[in-house]
Design an enzyme around this catalytic site. Structure first.
Site, PDB file in Angstrom:
ATOM      1  N   TYR A 202       0.806  -1.154   0.056  1.00 53.16           N
ATOM      2  CA  TYR A 202       0.037  -0.166  -0.027  1.00 53.16           C
ATOM      3  C   TYR A 202       0.723   1.086   0.030  1.00 53.16           C
ATOM      4  CZ  TYR A 202       0.710   0.876   4.869  1.00 53.16           C
ATOM      5  OH  TYR A 202       1.208   1.300   6.402  1.00 53.16           O
TER       6      TYR A 202
ATOM      7  N   LYS B 216       6.534  -1.328   2.068  1.00 47.70           N
ATOM      8  CA  LYS B 216       5.164  -0.983   2.789  1.00 47.70           C
ATOM      9  C   LYS B 216       3.886  -2.067   2.441  1.00 47.70           C
ATOM     10  CE  LYS B 216       3.052   3.348   3.093  1.00 47.70           C
ATOM     11  NZ  LYS B 216       2.885   3.391   4.750  1.00 47.70           N
TER      12      LYS B 216
ATOM     13  N   GLU C 116      11.770   2.602  14.934  1.00 47.91           N
ATOM     14  CA  GLU C 116      10.429   3.704  14.262  1.00 47.91           C
ATOM     15  C   GLU C 116       9.386   3.189  15.136  1.00 47.91           C
ATOM     16  OE1 GLU C 116       9.276   2.661  10.255  1.00 47.91           O
ATOM     17  OE2 GLU C 116       9.555   0.619  10.508  1.00 47.91           O
TER      18      GLU C 116
ATOM     19  N   LEU D  91      10.697   1.463   7.725  1.00 47.18           N
ATOM     20  CA  LEU D  91      10.142   1.766   6.688  1.00 47.18           C
ATOM     21  C   LEU D  91      10.627   3.282   6.211  1.00 47.18           C
ATOM     22  CD1 LEU D  91       7.767   1.244   4.478  1.00 47.18           C
ATOM     23  CD2 LEU D  91       6.641   3.393   5.689  1.00 47.18           C
TER      24      LEU D  91
HETATM   25  N1  PDD Z   1       2.358   4.883   7.945  1.00 53.56           N
HETATM   26  N2  PDD Z   1       6.945   3.686   9.534  1.00 53.56           N
HETATM   27  C1  PDD Z   1       5.780   3.033   9.437  1.00 53.56           C
HETATM   28  C2  PDD Z   1       5.729   1.610  10.026  1.00 53.56           C
HETATM   29  C3  PDD Z   1       4.644   3.486   8.846  1.00 53.56           C
HETATM   30  O1  PDD Z   1       3.692   2.586   8.589  1.00 53.56           O
HETATM   31  C4  PDD Z   1       4.624   4.694   8.388  1.00 53.56           C
HETATM   32  C5  PDD Z   1       3.334   5.249   7.561  1.00 53.56           C
HETATM   33  C6  PDD Z   1       5.957   5.531   8.358  1.00 53.56           C
HETATM   34  C7  PDD Z   1       6.023   7.049   7.838  1.00 53.56           C
HETATM   35  O2  PDD Z   1       6.011   7.093   6.488  1.00 53.56           O
HETATM   36  P1  PDD Z   1       5.494   8.157   5.777  1.00 53.56           P
HETATM   37  O3  PDD Z   1       6.137   9.319   6.277  1.00 53.56           O
HETATM   38  O4  PDD Z   1       5.959   7.899   4.080  1.00 53.56           O
HETATM   39  O5  PDD Z   1       4.135   8.330   5.744  1.00 53.56           O
HETATM   40  C8  PDD Z   1       6.745   5.038   9.095  1.00 53.56           C
HETATM   41  C9  PDD Z   1       1.336   5.113   7.274  1.00 53.56           C
HETATM   42  C10 PDD Z   1       0.953   6.533   6.980  1.00 53.56           C
HETATM   43  C11 PDD Z   1       0.151   4.514   7.508  1.00 53.56           C
HETATM   44  O6  PDD Z   1       0.065   3.221   7.777  1.00 53.56           O
HETATM   45  O7  PDD Z   1      -1.287   4.838   7.546  1.00 53.56           O
END
Ligand code: PDD
Length: 278
Positions: free
Chosen positions: A32, A146, A178, A202
């Site tokens: 996703y 992701k 994270e 991620l």
């Molecule tokens: N989540 N680390 C993890 C495990 C995440 O699921 C996310 C984002 C991030 C931050 O990534 P970004 O800056 O590209 O949104 C880091 C999304 C927003 C979600 O699962 O809804």
């Protein structure tokens, strides 16, 4: 109003129907992406599409669309949403097939997308900051992809909620990696650190934006392992994601971080981030 897209059609989300044999449902065999949209314009779109493509390559799911086609689908979703501040969620599964672990042959991926209004942000988040707890990272070791199989993340987030905290910060072998759905930055003596981009985190797009802003603001940054002790003794802690942007964390494991208030460096980065959105 159409707020979703399924396999070539724009339609209201209530009308989206997929087979129970979809491998995304059966195996979590799907990836996703989530793209924030400000003033009807997707933010860092090419970076999100690049990561989407990489997630597909790494999971060997065929990319069903060219970059131009993705841009077109996303733009149409934005136009049809009637919203200006929103997020676009895209999910691609390996497709529908009789249940068998082996990849099915000649199966088209399922492409689903939806728009959601920007969540209303509580001002407390910026004046008081959020709280977090550290938890053991029990995820697999390809956290750089992701994927929708987020059971470990979901369970760790729930553990934080049940503790009365907002986010779970994942620690593996003594290293702070994270959050359950965010990247983590710490500040000590005006120097910023964040975990390096490897297979255990991620590669967040918001993380990249913050790295870019820190360089523009001439604030020193190290991308190297952070110990749990460094986290607990930090002057500031921030978490970043496409939906949270960059938010201060003022309590970790029930202890105040620094002064217990959002820090000065966070305020500078946050202001720069808000400007970048325009
Ligand atoms: N989540 N680390 C993890 C495990 C995440 O699921 C996310 C984002 C991030 C931050 O990534 P970004 O800056 O590209 O949104 C880091 C999304 C927003 C979600 O699962 O809804």
């Amino acid at each position: 109003m159409a707020n979703a897209y399924l396999n070539g059609e724009f339609l209201p989300i209530e009308e989206c129907k997929i087979s129970v044999l979809d491998r995304g449902f059966i195996f979590g065999d799907a990836i996703y992406e989530l793209i924030p949209v400000y003033n009807s314009k997707p933010f860092y779109l090419s970076a999100h599409l690049k990561r989407l493509n990489r997630s597909l390559e790494q999971t060997k799911i065929t990319n069903p669309h060219s970059e131009d086609q993705w841009i077109n689908i996303i733009q149409q979703l934005i136009d049809k949403s009637g919203l200006q501040q929103l997020s676009v969620y895209i999910q691609i599964s390996r497709g529908v097939a009789p249940r068998d672990h082996a990849f099915p042959v000649n199966v088209m991926p399922t492409v689903f997308a939806m728009t959601n209004p920007w969540p209303s942000v509580s001002e407390d988040m910026y004046t008081q900051g959020l709280s977090a707890v550290t938890v053991d990272d029990m995820r697999w070791d390809r956290c750089d992809i992701k994927v929708t199989s987020l059971l470990a993340n979901v369970m760790k987030k729930q553990q934080a909620i049940e503790h009365g905290a907002h986010e779970a910060i994942l620690v593996r072998d003594g290293k702070v990696l994270e959050g359950s759905a965010t990247n983590v930055f710490i500040v000590k003596n005006e120097k910023v650190s964040t975990a390096p981009k490897d297979h255990l985190i991620l590669p967040g797009i918001t993380r990249d934006v913050v790295v870019e802003l820190l360089s523009e603001l001439n604030i020193p940054l190290t991308e190297s392992a952070i110990t749990q002790q460094e986290l607990n003794n930090a002057d500031e802690v921030w978490i970043t994601s496409s939906t949270k942007e960059c938010v201060p964390v003022t309590r970790v494991d029930d202890q105040a971080i620094g002064t217990g208030k959002p820090g000065e460096l966070w305020a500078r980065v946050f202001a720069a981030y808000q400007q970048r959105k325009n």
